[in-house]
Design an enzyme around this catalytic site. Structure first.
Site, PDB file in Angstrom:
ATOM      1  N   ASP A 143       6.985  73.415  70.257  1.00 49.10           N
ATOM      2  CA  ASP A 143       7.471  72.215  70.942  1.00 49.10           C
ATOM      3  C   ASP A 143       8.994  72.194  71.064  1.00 49.10           C
ATOM      4  O   ASP A 143       9.554  71.368  71.778  1.00 49.10           O
ATOM      5  CB  ASP A 143       6.979  70.948  70.236  1.00 49.10           C
ATOM      6  CG  ASP A 143       7.339  70.898  68.757  1.00 49.10           C
ATOM      7  OD1 ASP A 143       8.416  71.416  68.374  1.00 49.10           O
ATOM      8  OD2 ASP A 143       6.552  70.328  67.974  1.00 49.10           O
ATOM      9  N   GLU A 178       6.873  82.452  69.128  1.00 49.52           N
ATOM     10  CA  GLU A 178       5.779  81.515  69.379  1.00 49.52           C
ATOM     11  C   GLU A 178       4.658  82.274  70.081  1.00 49.52           C
ATOM     12  O   GLU A 178       4.895  82.947  71.087  1.00 49.52           O
ATOM     13  CB  GLU A 178       6.272  80.347  70.238  1.00 49.52           C
ATOM     14  CG  GLU A 178       5.193  79.474  70.845  1.00 49.52           C
ATOM     15  CD  GLU A 178       4.261  78.838  69.809  1.00 49.52           C
ATOM     16  OE1 GLU A 178       3.028  78.967  69.971  1.00 49.52           O
ATOM     17  OE2 GLU A 178       4.770  78.226  68.858  1.00 49.52           O
ATOM     18  N   ASP A 215       7.015  76.739  61.250  1.00 49.87           N
ATOM     19  CA  ASP A 215       6.550  75.428  61.705  1.00 49.87           C
ATOM     20  C   ASP A 215       5.144  75.601  62.254  1.00 49.87           C
ATOM     21  O   ASP A 215       4.948  75.858  63.437  1.00 49.87           O
ATOM     22  CB  ASP A 215       7.495  74.882  62.775  1.00 49.87           C
ATOM     23  CG  ASP A 215       7.104  73.488  63.232  1.00 49.87           C
ATOM     24  OD1 ASP A 215       6.353  72.811  62.506  1.00 49.87           O
ATOM     25  OD2 ASP A 215       7.540  73.084  64.326  1.00 49.87           O
ATOM     26  N   SER A 216       4.174  75.467  61.374  1.00 44.93           N
ATOM     27  CA  SER A 216       2.785  75.747  61.737  1.00 44.93           C
ATOM     28  C   SER A 216       1.935  74.481  61.670  1.00 44.93           C
ATOM     29  O   SER A 216       2.359  73.442  61.171  1.00 44.93           O
ATOM     30  CB  SER A 216       2.195  76.787  60.780  1.00 44.93           C
ATOM     31  OG  SER A 216       2.002  76.212  59.504  1.00 44.93           O
ATOM     32  N   SER A 217       0.719  74.612  62.159  1.00 49.67           N
ATOM     33  CA  SER A 217      -0.273  73.558  61.965  1.00 49.67           C
ATOM     34  C   SER A 217      -0.842  73.669  60.550  1.00 49.67           C
ATOM     35  O   SER A 217      -0.413  74.521  59.761  1.00 49.67           O
ATOM     36  CB  SER A 217      -1.385  73.690  63.014  1.00 49.67           C
ATOM     37  OG  SER A 217      -1.942  74.988  62.981  1.00 49.67           O
ATOM     38  N   ASP A 218      -1.794  72.826  60.220  1.00 50.19           N
ATOM     39  CA  ASP A 218      -2.402  72.852  58.885  1.00 50.19           C
ATOM     40  C   ASP A 218      -3.230  74.130  58.689  1.00 50.19           C
ATOM     41  O   ASP A 218      -3.598  74.791  59.661  1.00 50.19           O
ATOM     42  CB  ASP A 218      -3.284  71.623  58.692  1.00 50.19           C
ATOM     43  CG  ASP A 218      -2.471  70.345  58.545  1.00 50.19           C
ATOM     44  OD1 ASP A 218      -1.290  70.443  58.175  1.00 50.19           O
ATOM     45  OD2 ASP A 218      -3.014  69.262  58.812  1.00 50.19           O
TER      46      ASP A 218
END
Length: 217
Positions: free
Chosen positions: A23, A43, A92-95
């Site tokens: 983002d 990314e 910076d990742s998701s869960d």
């Protein structure tokens, strides 16, 4: 916080790698630090970048900064080709569900270690101790296999479950003091920051006693 906790814990974060963060929000913040000269971001999903530029321009503006070089690809492959290069690596990742699980495993911390310079620091999205206490401890244990100093920090995020989220941090410097920022108040005030401050930085490492016991004792 995911940007400035590691940046301000490092004495001279000239070269930074961001893994994920499609983002653009992390990049937007990292380039603000006065000592940062180069920011490399990997990314895996170019569509995330495209949609962020279209619908989240206030965050995606980070992609336009001249300090940033964006690579669309796999962070694992990228780091295998870039050894001993970075002062700070931010993930910076998701869960840890589905493909993101690999970013929380011991092997990932080993990979990051080899991509860092001797006094390098890593910071990764670490989940909330209200939801993921045992998983965070497991992640920290994997980090400890490769980093001399490991810590967990927290911050408030109203849009995240439980209203807060945490970060797993590791340093190759055994004398690392994560809780004391290396930038002074006047330097921090000169940067366009709305949340981070010296006091907020130090407070991020103050954990409830039961969490301290679970992670460190």
């Amino acid at each position: 916080m995911i940007s400035f906790l590691p940046l301000c814990a490092h004495p001279n974060p000239k070269k930074v790698l961001i893994v994920g963060g499609g983002d653009g929000g992390v990049a937007r913040e990292v380039v603000k630090h006065p000592l940062v000269e180069e920011v490399h971001q990997v990314e895996i999903d170019d569509r995330v970048v495209e949609l962020s530029k279209q619908y989240l321009p206030a965050m995606a503006c980070g992609f336009a900064n001249e300090k940033l070089k964006l690579t669309i690809g796999d962070g694992f492959d990228y780091m295998k080709k870039h050894k001993n290069e970075f002062d700070v690596i931010i993930t910076d990742s998701s869960d840890p569900i589905g493909p993101a699980v690999s970013l929380f495993q011991e092997s990932y911390y080993e990979l990051m270690k080899h991509a860092l310079k001797d006094d390098g620091i890593v910071c990764s999205q670490g989940g909330s101790f209200w939801l993921d206490l045992d998983y965070i401890k497991k992640t920290m244990s994997g980090c400890k296999e490769h980093f001399a100093k490991v810590a967990y920090a927290v911050t408030s995020v109203p849009s995240y479950p439980c209203g807060h989220i945490g970060f797993v941090m590791g340093s190759l410097n055994k004398n690392q003091d994560f809780a004391t920022p290396k930038l002074g108040k006047s330097e921090i005030d000169s940067i366009d920051l709305r949340y981070y401050s010296s006091e907020v930085h130090s407070a991020a490492f103050a954990l409830p006693r039961w969490v301290q016991k679970h992670f460190y004792e």
